[in-house]
Design an enzyme around this catalytic site. Structure first.
Site, PDB file in Angstrom:
ATOM      1  N   LYS A 177       0.825  -1.460  -0.105  1.00 58.51           N
ATOM      2  CA  LYS A 177      -0.282  -0.506  -0.121  1.00 58.51           C
ATOM      3  C   LYS A 177       1.100   1.477  -0.006  1.00 58.51           C
ATOM      4  CE  LYS A 177      -4.963  -1.521   1.210  1.00 58.51           C
ATOM      5  NZ  LYS A 177      -4.316  -2.946   1.919  1.00 58.51           N
ATOM      6  N   GLU A 179     -11.043   6.737   2.307  1.00 51.60           N
ATOM      7  CA  GLU A 179     -11.758   5.915   2.936  1.00 51.60           C
ATOM      8  C   GLU A 179     -11.179   4.701   3.433  1.00 51.60           C
ATOM      9  OE1 GLU A 179     -11.408   6.159  -0.098  1.00 51.60           O
ATOM     10  OE2 GLU A 179     -11.129   3.966  -0.078  1.00 51.60           O
ATOM     11  N   SER A 183       1.316  -9.765  -0.674  1.00 50.68           N
ATOM     12  CA  SER A 183       1.732  -8.490  -0.931  1.00 50.68           C
ATOM     13  C   SER A 183       1.590  -8.417   0.435  1.00 50.68           C
ATOM     14  CB  SER A 183       0.424  -8.254  -1.422  1.00 50.68           C
ATOM     15  OG  SER A 183      -1.112  -9.058  -0.723  1.00 50.68           O
TER      16      SER A 183
HETATM   17  C1  PLP Z   1      -4.888  -3.909   1.044  1.00 51.50           C
HETATM   18  C2  PLP Z   1      -4.553  -4.992   1.085  1.00 51.50           C
HETATM   19  C3  PLP Z   1      -4.924  -6.056  -0.144  1.00 51.50           C
HETATM   20  C4  PLP Z   1      -5.944  -5.966  -0.875  1.00 51.50           C
HETATM   21  O1  PLP Z   1      -5.942  -4.501  -1.738  1.00 51.50           O
HETATM   22  P1  PLP Z   1      -5.110  -4.907  -3.365  1.00 51.50           P
HETATM   23  O2  PLP Z   1      -5.863  -3.775  -4.111  1.00 51.50           O
HETATM   24  O3  PLP Z   1      -6.853  -5.637  -4.412  1.00 51.50           O
HETATM   25  O4  PLP Z   1      -4.176  -5.341  -3.645  1.00 51.50           O
HETATM   26  C5  PLP Z   1      -4.187  -7.023  -0.497  1.00 51.50           C
HETATM   27  N1  PLP Z   1      -2.810  -7.923   0.394  1.00 51.50           N
HETATM   28  C6  PLP Z   1      -2.853  -7.005   1.825  1.00 51.50           C
HETATM   29  C7  PLP Z   1      -1.019  -7.206   2.576  1.00 51.50           C
HETATM   30  C8  PLP Z   1      -3.398  -5.657   2.122  1.00 51.50           C
HETATM   31  O5  PLP Z   1      -3.377  -5.014   3.045  1.00 51.50           O
END
Ligand code: PLP
Length: 395
Positions: A93, A115, A375
């Site tokens: 993020k 948001e 992620s």
């Molecule tokens: C917010 C988040 C997501 C989901 O968001 P995408 O926009 O689909 O990438 C996925 N993994 C993590 C660790 C997140 O914090």
């Protein structure tokens, strides 16, 4: 690059049939101003250089690609992880919010409005605002402020003001509406920082471009590990779809198969229908009356009832496919990666891993190489997983 896959959208902000700008008249000038500013900034070498510098010295980029030797052997494939869990704040993020904060500053705006549902995007936006000395206002459904009290405290520590939203269902979709209203009223001083590849044009394009760094780094790193080749499979989890879009952008022009994995209870591509929500045309989960259905999953970050419009397009033309993972197999994957590799993943990418584990040896042939975007890190999820595991299997 208009027309090429994962290049610019068409002048109306469309990716094929999807995307666009479905907003009230009052929001059109703000979207146009942002589109012009991003187009100009993104073509500017100095802007990109500054973004790269901040993501390097502050954010910890480039993040590594880690080959999972023990788990690979167990699954009979070659599993590589793109380690966004190692970026500052523990997820991808940061790439988006740092980019949007730099853009806001370039536009002469001193405040970010955002948001948030689970709170993770709110924390990221508050982080970027603190770094650049900007004000930050975060709208959050009242129910979510209670469920995610620790993230409210984090945002406040970072100097943001959290504004609970008491209208409607008091969750994310109401917070989105309030944030949009605030943006229209304060547009001279305020940038609306959207957290995923969602919303009206130009947001899905901006956020994908800001996350492209994930896929571009990974492509070079994979080539080093795979003797100059690309992975056979590229897999990422999908909430709104930003980490997947950034990852896919690095591989869309290769022969790699692209797979986005949604939560089974929040699957816009699996169970959704085309429709318009939050300023864009995409796939979304609706009930028979056309109301947006609440998504349900153990992972708050995947609890979004829609999906970014570019994913709807990639699915329609067959360049990417979208699969689902259920809560039980996600919990298994979460534990397996922890135990075999010493990496506790966030629950969101544990969905992508659950799909890989299920398909290894069948759809994913033995010996195939798989790049999976990890992620985020799992620290935020360990208390919840402990509670879920202590409840035992459903009777
Ligand atoms: C917010 C988040 C997501 C989901 O968001 P995408 O926009 O689909 O990438 C996925 N993994 C993590 C660790 C997140 O914090």
């Amino acid at each position: 690059m208009s027309g090429s896959l994962m290049g610019s959208p068409d002048p109306g902000g469309r990716f094929g049939d999807f995307g666009g700008r479905f907003v009230p008249e009052s929001l059109v000038p703000a979207c146009q101003e942002l589109e012009a500013a991003f187009t100009e900034a993104w073509a500017h070498r100095a802007f990109r250089a500054e973004l790269r510098e901040v993501l390097h010295h502050y954010g910890g980029r480039p993040t590594p690609v880690t080959e999972c030797h023990r788990l690979s052997e167990q699954l009979g494939i070659r599993l590589l992880l793109k380690r966004e869990d190692l970026a500052h704040t523990g997820s991808h993020k940061l790439n988006n919010v740092i980019g949007q904060a730099l853009l806001a500053r370039r536009m002469g705006k001193s405040r970010l409005v955002a948001e948030t549902g689970a709170g993770q995007h709110g924390v990221a936006a508050a982080t970027a605002a603190a770094l650049f000395g900007m004000e930050c206002v975060v709208f959050m459904g009242e129910i979510d402020t209670v469920r995610q009290a620790l993230n409210v405290f984090r945002m406040e520590l970072l100097g943001a003001r959290v504004q609970p939203v008491a209208s409607g269902s008091r969750t994310l979709k109401d917070a989105v509406n309030e944030a949009l209203r605030y943006w229209v009223a304060e547009v001279d001083t305020t940038h609306y920082c959207i957290g995923s590849v969602m919303g009206p044009h130009p947001y899905p394009w901006i956020v994908r471009e800001l996350q492209r760094v994930v896929g571009e780094e990974a492509r070079g790193q994979c080539r080093e590990l795979l003797d100059g080749g690309d992975p056979d499979w590229v897999v990422a989890c999908v909430g709104g779809g930003s980490n997947a879009a950034g990852t896919f952008a690095g591989f869309v022009d290769t022969d790699s198969a692209l797979v986005g994995v949604e939560a089974a209870g929040g699957s816009a591509m699996g169970h959704g229908v085309p429709g318009v929500v939050h300023g864009m045309k995409s796939y979304l989960m609706q009930d028979e009356a056309g109301q947006i259905r609440e998504a349900e999953s153990i992972s708050a970050g995947l609890d979004y009832p829609g999906i970014g419009p570019e994913h709807a397009h990639l699915a329609t033309i067959g360049r990417a496919r979208y699969a689902q993972a259920g809560d039980d197999e996600v919990l298994e994957a979460f534990q397996l990666l922890s135990r075999t590799e010493g990496i506790i993943p966030a629950l969101e990418p544990a969905h992508a891993l659950a799909w890989v584990i299920r398909q290894a040896g069948t759809e994913i042939p033995r010996g195939a190489s798989v790049l999976l975007t990890l992620s985020g890190r799992g620290d935020k999820d360990v208390a919840q997983v402990r509670d879920l595991l202590s409840q035992g299997p459903p009777s």
